[in-house]
Write a protein that holds these residues in place. Structure first.
Motif, PDB file in Angstrom:
ATOM      1  N   GLN A 164     -10.443 -30.187 -32.527  1.00  9.65           N
ATOM      2  CA  GLN A 164      -9.836 -29.455 -30.893  1.00  9.65           C
ATOM      3  C   GLN A 164      -8.333 -29.361 -31.821  1.00  9.65           C
ATOM      4  OE1 GLN A 164     -11.611 -27.646 -29.296  1.00  9.65           O
ATOM      5  NE2 GLN A 164     -13.523 -29.175 -30.005  1.00  9.65           N
ATOM      6  N   GLN A 165      -8.001 -30.094 -32.337  1.00  6.20           N
ATOM      7  CA  GLN A 165      -6.293 -30.429 -32.461  1.00  6.20           C
ATOM      8  C   GLN A 165      -6.607 -29.394 -34.425  1.00  6.20           C
ATOM      9  OE1 GLN A 165      -4.323 -33.694 -33.631  1.00  6.20           O
ATOM     10  NE2 GLN A 165      -5.450 -34.572 -31.331  1.00  6.20           N
ATOM     11  N   MET A 166      -7.359 -28.724 -35.048  1.00  2.00           N
ATOM     12  CA  MET A 166      -7.026 -28.251 -36.337  1.00  2.00           C
ATOM     13  C   MET A 166      -7.530 -26.664 -35.568  1.00  2.00           C
ATOM     14  SD  MET A 166      -7.635 -30.778 -37.608  1.00  2.00           S
ATOM     15  CE  MET A 166      -7.303 -30.172 -39.899  1.00  2.00           C
ATOM     16  N   GLY A 167      -7.542 -26.419 -34.424  1.00  2.00           N
ATOM     17  CA  GLY A 167      -6.844 -24.602 -34.696  1.00  2.00           C
ATOM     18  C   GLY A 167      -8.318 -23.581 -34.647  1.00  2.00           C
ATOM     19  N   ASP A 168      -9.567 -24.060 -33.939  1.00  2.00           N
ATOM     20  CA  ASP A 168     -11.041 -23.249 -34.759  1.00  2.00           C
ATOM     21  C   ASP A 168     -11.581 -23.989 -33.202  1.00  2.00           C
ATOM     22  OD1 ASP A 168     -12.707 -22.343 -34.389  1.00  2.00           O
ATOM     23  OD2 ASP A 168     -13.236 -23.239 -37.092  1.00  2.00           O
ATOM     24  N   GLU A 169     -11.609 -22.901 -32.823  1.00  2.00           N
ATOM     25  CA  GLU A 169     -11.450 -23.501 -30.882  1.00  2.00           C
ATOM     26  C   GLU A 169     -13.158 -23.346 -31.366  1.00  2.00           C
ATOM     27  OE1 GLU A 169     -11.455 -18.577 -30.846  1.00  2.00           O
ATOM     28  OE2 GLU A 169     -10.095 -20.519 -30.875  1.00  2.00           O
ATOM     29  N   GLU A 170     -13.613 -23.409 -31.986  1.00  2.00           N
ATOM     30  CA  GLU A 170     -15.043 -23.168 -32.461  1.00  2.00           C
ATOM     31  C   GLU A 170     -15.641 -24.361 -33.053  1.00  2.00           C
ATOM     32  OE1 GLU A 170     -17.470 -19.674 -33.686  1.00  2.00           O
ATOM     33  OE2 GLU A 170     -15.906 -18.790 -32.396  1.00  2.00           O
ATOM     34  N   ARG A 197     -22.110 -23.074 -41.085  1.00  2.00           N
ATOM     35  CA  ARG A 197     -21.047 -23.888 -40.571  1.00  2.00           C
ATOM     36  C   ARG A 197     -19.847 -24.627 -42.444  1.00  2.00           C
ATOM     37  NH1 ARG A 197     -23.320 -27.534 -36.856  1.00  2.00           N
ATOM     38  NH2 ARG A 197     -25.014 -27.954 -38.843  1.00  2.00           N
ATOM     39  N   ARG A 198     -18.658 -24.772 -42.073  1.00  2.00           N
ATOM     40  CA  ARG A 198     -17.712 -25.007 -42.515  1.00  2.00           C
ATOM     41  C   ARG A 198     -17.451 -26.228 -42.205  1.00  2.00           C
ATOM     42  NH1 ARG A 198     -12.483 -21.952 -42.923  1.00  2.00           N
ATOM     43  NH2 ARG A 198     -12.703 -23.031 -44.881  1.00  2.00           N
ATOM     44  N   ARG A 199     -17.983 -27.580 -42.964  1.00  2.00           N
ATOM     45  CA  ARG A 199     -17.166 -28.689 -42.541  1.00  2.00           C
ATOM     46  C   ARG A 199     -16.148 -29.306 -43.159  1.00  2.00           C
ATOM     47  NH1 ARG A 199     -21.813 -31.896 -45.431  1.00  2.00           N
ATOM     48  NH2 ARG A 199     -20.037 -32.847 -46.308  1.00  2.00           N
ATOM     49  N   LEU A 200     -15.252 -30.000 -41.922  1.00  2.00           N
ATOM     50  CA  LEU A 200     -14.133 -31.120 -41.922  1.00  2.00           C
ATOM     51  C   LEU A 200     -14.528 -32.766 -42.277  1.00  2.00           C
ATOM     52  CD1 LEU A 200     -11.174 -31.420 -41.540  1.00  2.00           C
ATOM     53  CD2 LEU A 200     -11.301 -31.680 -39.785  1.00  2.00           C
ATOM     54  N   SER A 201     -14.191 -33.089 -44.015  1.00  2.00           N
ATOM     55  CA  SER A 201     -14.061 -34.871 -43.770  1.00  2.00           C
ATOM     56  C   SER A 201     -12.627 -35.235 -43.988  1.00  2.00           C
ATOM     57  CB  SER A 201     -14.845 -34.330 -45.719  1.00  2.00           C
ATOM     58  OG  SER A 201     -16.577 -33.583 -45.392  1.00  2.00           O
ATOM     59  N   LEU A 202     -13.239 -36.581 -42.971  1.00  2.00           N
ATOM     60  CA  LEU A 202     -11.475 -36.966 -43.001  1.00  2.00           C
ATOM     61  C   LEU A 202     -11.449 -38.048 -43.601  1.00  2.00           C
ATOM     62  CD1 LEU A 202      -8.924 -36.733 -41.988  1.00  2.00           C
ATOM     63  CD2 LEU A 202      -9.965 -38.030 -39.397  1.00  2.00           C
ATOM     64  N   ASN A 203     -10.874 -38.330 -44.774  1.00  2.00           N
ATOM     65  CA  ASN A 203     -10.652 -40.297 -45.056  1.00  2.00           C
ATOM     66  C   ASN A 203      -9.637 -40.622 -43.799  1.00  2.00           C
ATOM     67  OD1 ASN A 203     -11.198 -42.725 -46.521  1.00  2.00           O
ATOM     68  ND2 ASN A 203      -9.261 -41.740 -47.801  1.00  2.00           N
ATOM     69  N   SER A 204     -11.074 -41.630 -43.506  1.00  2.00           N
ATOM     70  CA  SER A 204     -10.378 -42.396 -42.897  1.00  2.00           C
ATOM     71  C   SER A 204     -10.023 -44.264 -43.256  1.00  2.00           C
ATOM     72  CB  SER A 204     -10.639 -42.326 -40.847  1.00  2.00           C
ATOM     73  OG  SER A 204     -12.125 -42.480 -41.239  1.00  2.00           O
TER      74      SER A 204
END
Length: 150
Positions: free
Chosen positions: A63-69, A114-121
């Motif tokens: 939700q914080q990434m600026g894309d409501e979808e 769909r586009r994906r967001l991958s996050l290295n945590s």
């Protein structure tokens, strides 16, 4: 640069993997791989610095990434220190460099996926392979008989 692997018990025979250690992009290479401003968002790979996590759930990050979808789809754990991470679920060997097909689309429709967001945590660096060929050109070269022009 890449190489094809055979006889490695941790990788599928024929897996394509980086040759040598991962290297950071030079400024000139990064500039050459920058998409022109008219490129459709569905055709882009973007590397961004996410907002700092403040103890929030990962579900909240989308939700914080600026894309409501944007939708949180889940968490995947990957082994550190390997040249590629995706396992073949049937035998556990890694498959090498590949194009994901999360939406199970045919080659001609991949741009609608769909586009994906991958996050290295985790600790340490993660790397993403970049190339100057677009994914559609790779699909046409590897499986021209399956490519439906539309």
């Amino acid at each position: 640069m890449v190489r094809t692997v055979n006889g490695d018990p941790t990788l599928e025979d024929g897996a394509v993997v980086p040759s040598g250690q991962w290297q950071p992009l030079s400024e000139a290479a990064a500039q050459a791989l920058t998409a022109p401003p008219w490129t459709m968002p569905s055709m882009l790979v973007e590397i961004v610095r996410p907002p700092a996590l403040t103890g929030e759930n990962l579900e909240d990050l989308a939700q914080q990434m600026g894309d409501e979808e944007a939708q949180y789809l889940g968490l995947a754990l990957a082994e550190p220190g390997v040249i590629t991470n995706t396992d073949n679920y049937q035998d556990g060997r890694r498959i090498g460099l590949h194009l994901d097909n999360w939406d199970k689309l045919n080659y001609g429709q991949k741009r609608t996926g769909r586009r994906r967001l991958s996050l290295n945590s985790g600790p340490g660096s993660r790397y993403i392979p970049l190339g100057s060929l677009d994914a559609q050109a790779v699909c046409r070269a590897v499986h021209p008989e399956n490519y439906a022009y539309r």
